[in-house]
Design an enzyme around this catalytic site. Structure first.
Site, PDB file in Angstrom:
ATOM      1  N   ALA A  66      98.070 -77.842 -37.915  1.00  0.00           N
ATOM      2  CA  ALA A  66      99.354 -77.235 -38.247  1.00  0.00           C
ATOM      3  C   ALA A  66      99.938 -77.927 -39.474  1.00  0.00           C
ATOM      4  O   ALA A  66      99.522 -79.038 -39.838  1.00  0.00           O
ATOM      5  CB  ALA A  66     100.317 -77.359 -37.073  1.00  0.00           C
ATOM      6  N   GLY A 112      96.050 -77.255 -34.267  1.00  0.00           N
ATOM      7  CA  GLY A 112      96.299 -75.824 -34.162  1.00  0.00           C
ATOM      8  C   GLY A 112      95.108 -74.977 -34.552  1.00  0.00           C
ATOM      9  O   GLY A 112      94.962 -73.840 -34.083  1.00  0.00           O
ATOM     10  N   GLU A 115      93.009 -74.862 -31.514  1.00  0.00           N
ATOM     11  CA  GLU A 115      93.735 -74.028 -30.550  1.00  0.00           C
ATOM     12  C   GLU A 115      93.586 -72.544 -30.885  1.00  0.00           C
ATOM     13  O   GLU A 115      93.447 -71.710 -29.982  1.00  0.00           O
ATOM     14  CB  GLU A 115      95.204 -74.445 -30.516  1.00  0.00           C
ATOM     15  CG  GLU A 115      95.404 -75.805 -29.850  1.00  0.00           C
ATOM     16  CD  GLU A 115      96.831 -76.310 -29.924  1.00  0.00           C
ATOM     17  OE1 GLU A 115      97.425 -76.535 -28.863  1.00  0.00           O
ATOM     18  OE2 GLU A 115      97.345 -76.465 -31.057  1.00  0.00           O
ATOM     19  N   GLU A 135      96.640 -84.563 -31.872  1.00  0.00           N
ATOM     20  CA  GLU A 135      98.100 -84.589 -31.840  1.00  0.00           C
ATOM     21  C   GLU A 135      98.689 -85.897 -31.331  1.00  0.00           C
ATOM     22  O   GLU A 135      99.751 -86.334 -31.814  1.00  0.00           O
ATOM     23  CB  GLU A 135      98.625 -83.419 -30.992  1.00  0.00           C
ATOM     24  CG  GLU A 135      98.559 -82.063 -31.676  1.00  0.00           C
ATOM     25  CD  GLU A 135      97.224 -81.358 -31.487  1.00  0.00           C
ATOM     26  OE1 GLU A 135      97.128 -80.171 -31.798  1.00  0.00           O
ATOM     27  OE2 GLU A 135      96.252 -82.024 -31.033  1.00  0.00           O
TER      28      GLU A 135
END
Length: 260
Positions: A66, A112, A115, A135
């Protein structure tokens, strides 16, 4: 439709979405998530699109995570809202799409990015791919479904280790874990995935959509997957594709499915 952060093409029944932020290693920001939602929604609504492939621009990354600069100073409430909106707009949306979505993972798929790949219906990786959920090294946890989908795919113990160490695994390890289905040279990745897509397109789009719904039901709290399967199985009997498929079988010919 013109997009700033992604490229969308459609040819021979295959829609391809390419995340096009190579200078940022295709990192996901809010604008890109919104564009991806729109692209997936449009392709899913297009009767000509039978399979969707998502990949990243360049040789380095599928999605390297991200865009941290967007949320580094968020409050508790803003952080929760970011995760909720992202899950609803993109990650859950992709998982429940009736059109099959294949992630062609080229290079890094971190945070992300992993994900997003996990939200797809299955994954194929290039041999140089690296995957992980880093993360906790930033003082946060995966917020786009990673703590839920990774254990479903690789098992609780492996997921816990990957999340807690914030480490990366290579493509062959990901294949051993069941995180990706195939590993191929990067130069062959898209053609290989398109080959799988062509096999999918021989079959009934209606039945495939119902199969996705039934498989996903097993992973939803409070939902009986067996009952969903029974209902979805029954729905198939009322479709033109069922009539065509069974008639073609009895007549010993190839079926020509209309998707209705």
């Amino acid at each position: 439709m013109n997009f700033e952060n992604i490229l969308v093409t459609s040819e021979n029944g295959i829609g391809q979405i390419t995340i096009n932020r190579p200078s940022k290693l295709n990192a996901l920001n809010v604008a890109t998530i919104q564009e991806l939602h729109t692209a997936f929604e449009n392709l899913d609504a297009d009767a000509e699109t039978k399979v969707i492939i998502i990949t990243g621009e360049g040789e380095k990354a599928f999605v390297a995570g991200a865009d941290i600069s967007e949320f580094a100073h968020f409050t508790v409430e803003e952080g929760a809202q970011l995760a909720q909106q992202g899950q609803e707009l993109l990650f859950d949306f992709v998982e429940n799409l009736r059109t099959p979505v294949i992630a062609a993972v080229n290079g890094f798929a971190l945070g992300g990015g992993l994900e997003l790949a996990m939200a797809c219906h299955f994954r194929v990786a290039s041999d140089n791919a690296k995957m992980g959920l880093p993360e906790v090294s930033l003082g946060v946890i995966p917020g786009y479904g990673g703590t839920q989908r990774l254990p479903q795919l690789v098992g609780k113990g492996r997921a816990m280790e990957m999340i807690m160490t914030a480490g990366m695994i290579d493509a062959e390890t990901a294949k051993t874990y069941g995180l990706v289905n195939h590993v191929v040279p990067q130069t062959e990745l898209l053609e290989f995935v398109k080959g799988i897509a062509s096999k999918i397109m021989r079959n009934s789009p209606v039945a495939i959509g119902q199969a996705i719904k039934a498989v996903n039901a097993n992973f939803k709290d409070g939902v009986d997957g067996y009952k969903t399967e029974i209902k979805s199985f029954g729905k198939c009997f009322g479709t033109e594709d069922f009539k065509e498929g069974t008639t073609a079988f009895l007549e010993k010919r190839k079926a020509s499915f209309s998707g209705k």
